[in-house]
Design a protein around this motif. Structure first.
Motif, PDB file in Angstrom:
ATOM      1  N   ILE A  77       0.880  -1.166   0.000  1.00 41.80           N
ATOM      2  CA  ILE A  77       0.000   0.000   0.000  1.00 41.80           C
ATOM      3  C   ILE A  77       0.922   1.223   0.000  1.00 41.80           C
ATOM      4  N   LEU A  83      -5.786   0.224  -0.355  1.00 38.91           N
ATOM      5  CA  LEU A  83      -5.812  -1.132  -0.901  1.00 38.91           C
ATOM      6  C   LEU A  83      -7.061  -1.829  -0.364  1.00 38.91           C
ATOM      7  N   THR A 241      -2.993   5.918   4.699  1.00 39.20           N
ATOM      8  CA  THR A 241      -2.701   4.595   4.159  1.00 39.20           C
ATOM      9  C   THR A 241      -3.800   3.672   4.676  1.00 39.20           C
ATOM     10  N   LEU A 243      -6.242   0.120   4.505  1.00 44.52           N
ATOM     11  CA  LEU A 243      -6.519  -1.261   4.105  1.00 44.52           C
ATOM     12  C   LEU A 243      -7.997  -1.512   4.362  1.00 44.52           C
TER      13      LEU A 243
END
Ligand code: ADP
Ligand code: MG
Length: 306
Positions: A77, A83, A241, A243
């Motif tokens: 990522i 991601l 960032t 997920l």
């Protein structure tokens, strides 16, 4: 399994609050049925990153040291990007988030943050960088206000309210008898899955971590709640960032990258449009979910339990 996050997050809070008191964290882990599997290295470094890149490098992992859950999985990522990970139940999606939070150490391979192996970082600073919005958020028997505020000890009221607003909780709170002071949890007001999830988003926003992990709930949400969660999530993930473990593919069409996991391996990856064009696993999942939407009038989670 997913309920681990609630108690552990709370434990982290208790631990920070009373860190000079006689609390034996190992014993608390035991009480909660969780072992502290992970120790700081003697020369553990403090993590300090504002837009960290996360790299899962050739990861292999087994909870019991035998049955492989992840097998040579690699993903990245880039800092500030999103991601999304999708795939059938048991594919290893939530395991990825547990390993990043370092509840467990990887068997083979490594997880790197800005190029540094997380096993070389202090757990305190690693976890301070990560906010998890779990599949099942746990609420304490306390006011709604304190249920959010605990994510940042010492937070002022304005910050807590700002986080709740950004998590699209304002209308919900306005309709409560005592507003933010309403008692929630087992002995108070019961919140729906979608409301709990927005409380968890508010906690994450208040914590303001550079890395956000969002494990989507599988329970069917009404479409208004779903939209509110999706807006809250989109705003929360901007410049972080992120997920996202996704069950509803409709929530991740804008992700910077989508990885399809199966049996602990990445079987496809790319952007939404590319994966559709490939006509593989993702395209098939998309077709099934669309068919559900059309026949039932609302998305279901048939293909995506846990
Ligand atoms: P997903 O989130 O993709 O549904 P998980 O990552 O939660 O899958 O789990 C992957 C596999 O690991 C499953 O087979 C699950 O049963 C197993 N597993 C998950 N947590 C544990 C645990 N704490 N101990 C042993 N096995 C586990
Ligand atoms: Mg899961």
């Amino acid at each position: 399994i997913t309920q681990l996050y609630g108690p552990l997050t709370f434990l982290g809070f208790v631990y920070r609050e009373v860190k000079h008191a006689l609390i034996d964290i190992e014993r608390m882990f035991k009480l909660l049925g969780v072992r502290a599997e992970v120790m700081d290295a003697p020369d553990a470094q403090a993590l300090s990153a504002s837009c960290p890149a996360v790299r899962f490098e050739a990861l292999s992992f087994a909870y019991d040291g035998q049955r492989p859950i992840l097998s040579g999985l690699s993903l990245e990522i880039p800092g500030g990007k999103t991601l999304a990970v999708v795939g059938p139940s048991g594919a290893g999606k939530s395991t990825l988030s547990r390993l990043l939070f370092r509840f467990y150490d990887v068997g083979q391979g490594a997880i790197l943050i800005d190029g540094v192996d997380i096993r070389g970082l202090s757990q305190d600073t690693l976890r301070a960088h990560i906010g998890i919005v779990p599949q099942e958020a746990v609420l304490f028997n306390d006011s709604l206000y304190h249920n959010i505020a605990y994510a940042k000890p010492g937070a002022c009221r304005e910050e807590v309210i700002a986080a709740a607003t950004a998590a699209h909780l304002r209308d919900f709170v306005a309709a409560l008898p005592d507003g933010f002071d309403t008692q929630v949890g087992e002995r108070g007001l019961k919140l729906s899955g979608g409301e709990k999830q927005r409380v968890a988003i508010a906690r994450a926003l208040l914590k303001n971590p550079p890395i956000l992990i969002f494990d989507e709930a599988t329970s069917s949400l009404d479409s208004r709640t779903e939209q509110a969660i999706q807006r809250a999530l989109a705003e929360a993930s901007a410049n972080r960032t992120t997920l996202i473990i996704a069950h509803r593919l409709s929530t991740i069409v804008d992700a910077d990258e989508i990885a399809v996991l199966d049996e602990g391996r990445v079987v496809e990856r790319g952007r939404h449009a590319d994966l559709l064009a490939q006509g593989g696993r993702y395209a098939e999942m998309w077709r099934l979910q669309r068919a559900d939407v059309e026949t039932a009038g609302a998305p279901t989670d048939k293909a995506w339990q846990s």
